[in-house]
Scaffold this active site. Structure first.
Site, PDB file in Angstrom:
ATOM      1  N   GLU A  60     -23.527  36.776  38.198  1.00 51.99           N
ATOM      2  CA  GLU A  60     -22.248  36.747  37.484  1.00 51.99           C
ATOM      3  C   GLU A  60     -22.067  37.962  36.583  1.00 51.99           C
ATOM      4  O   GLU A  60     -20.948  38.483  36.449  1.00 51.99           O
ATOM      5  CB  GLU A  60     -22.139  35.459  36.665  1.00 51.99           C
ATOM      6  CG  GLU A  60     -21.884  34.211  37.489  1.00 51.99           C
ATOM      7  CD  GLU A  60     -23.121  33.688  38.191  1.00 51.99           C
ATOM      8  OE1 GLU A  60     -22.977  32.862  39.111  1.00 51.99           O
ATOM      9  OE2 GLU A  60     -24.239  34.113  37.817  1.00 51.99           O
ATOM     10  N   HIS A 130     -22.212  21.442  36.352  1.00 47.25           N
ATOM     11  CA  HIS A 130     -21.020  21.692  37.168  1.00 47.25           C
ATOM     12  C   HIS A 130     -19.826  20.926  36.623  1.00 47.25           C
ATOM     13  O   HIS A 130     -18.945  20.530  37.381  1.00 47.25           O
ATOM     14  CB  HIS A 130     -21.267  21.299  38.633  1.00 47.25           C
ATOM     15  CG  HIS A 130     -22.323  22.111  39.312  1.00 47.25           C
ATOM     16  ND1 HIS A 130     -23.658  21.801  39.199  1.00 47.25           N
ATOM     17  CD2 HIS A 130     -22.244  23.213  40.094  1.00 47.25           C
ATOM     18  CE1 HIS A 130     -24.371  22.682  39.891  1.00 47.25           C
ATOM     19  NE2 HIS A 130     -23.535  23.548  40.441  1.00 47.25           N
TER      20      HIS A 130
END
Length: 325
Positions: A60, A130
């Site tokens: 990321e 998540h």
């Protein structure tokens, strides 16, 4: 108008923007031929080629740094962070580079064409890695815009506006609405102005404010309250940074009461900023303390997801308590 879900609306917005701007590229983990983990970018690589829609390594920080570099050279990068929970390795690049690029150069260069897309929030049994709602972390950063849509029509118009905005934008997509939210969406190209809240329903007794997937929650709670004769004004904030103080303040001056709902934990959540600002703007108009209905100050619990969520019953109870104060 066409019937579509939020995923379809986002995909269509990306396609329209790529057709209109040959400098635009879409990239992230598995966004190419696979179409992304939720299929939001499905078909874009086939339509525009591997040079304009492609996979990145699982890094990321690298995705964000690459996006900054592209944007600084006049490209229009739309970078996907596969889950908002994994945006934190990119935090330095976004907060210290993307947000400050224009400022530190004295407006000689910028990364204004940059958009980060990322699915966020719970409600899909995703567990603590998540399901997080990290939007408040970025609202404290001057130079970034933070946007959250509530339905397909809003998602398409807000995403097109975000891609074309001359500032870096983080576009949080409520993942539990991807396929659950279906509605009428205008065909073709259109934009919804960033920085403007939407008064979804007019009311006189209390203002109820939320954004993203929580809009469905507050609408259900307000329906329950209406049955008891409580007239609720419902506002979708849509853009958290910069947020529309004027619209919210005007509503609260009319109703005298405010309930704010968000899925992120209570402490440090963006509801606190809203509450502080509104009590300053509307102090003499308030009939009761501003109420916050939020997630718990715990890691997102898989087995206790229903207990964690600030659902319509918690919101309904807050509305009644605020009215009875």
């Amino acid at each position: 108008m066409a019937q579509m879900n939020m995923l379809h609306a986002i995909n269509e917005a990306l396609s329209i923007a790529m057709k209109a701007d040959e400098r635009m590229v879409v990239f992230g983990e598995d966004v190419g031929h696979f179409g992304g983990v939720f299929r939001a970018t499905s078909g874009l690589q086939e339509q525009f080629g591997r040079d304009r829609c492609f996979n990145t390594p699982l890094t990321e920080q690298g995705i964000a740094g690459f996006a900054n570099g592209l944007a600084s050279h006049g490209m229009t990068p739309v970078a996907e962070i596969q889950f908002a929970d994994y945006i934190f390795p990119a935090f330095d690049q976004i907060v210290n580079e993307s947000a400050k690029f224009r400022y530190r150069s004295g407006n000689e260069f910028n990364v204004g064409g940059l958009t980060f897309r990322t699915p966020y929030g719970g409600g899909i049994a995703g567990g603590h890695y998540h399901s997080q709602s990290p939007e408040a972390y970025f609202t404290q950063t001057p130079g970034l815009k933070v946007v959250v849509p509530r339905n397909p029509e809003q998602a398409k118009g807000l995403l097109l506006a975000a891609i074309r905005d001359p500032n870096p934008v983080i576009f949080f997509e409520p993942k539990r609405l991807y396929r659950a939210s279906v509605g009428e969406v205008p065909e073709g190209d259109y934009e919804i102005e960033l920085g403007k809240a939407d008064v979804v329903k007019q009311g006189t007794d209390i203002t109820v404010l939320a954004w993203g997937a929580q809009m469905e929650i507050v609408e259900k709670s307000c329906e329950m309250a209406e049955k008891e004769g409580i007239s609720c004004e419902i506002i979708d904030l849509r853009t958290l940074s910069p947020w529309d103080i004027d619209t919210v303040a005007a509503s609260v001056k009319k109703t005298g009461r405010l309930v704010i709902n968000h899925e992120a934990p209570l402490t440090g959540g963006f509801a606190g900023e809203i509450a502080a600002t509104i009590q300053q703007e509307c102090f003499l108009y308030l009939e009761s303390p501003i109420s916050r209905v939020c997630g718990l100050d715990t890691p997102y619990p898989l087995v206790h997801e229903k207990e964690y969520m600030p659902d319509e019953l918690k919101t309904y109870e807050a509305i009644k308590a605020t009215m009875a104060f």
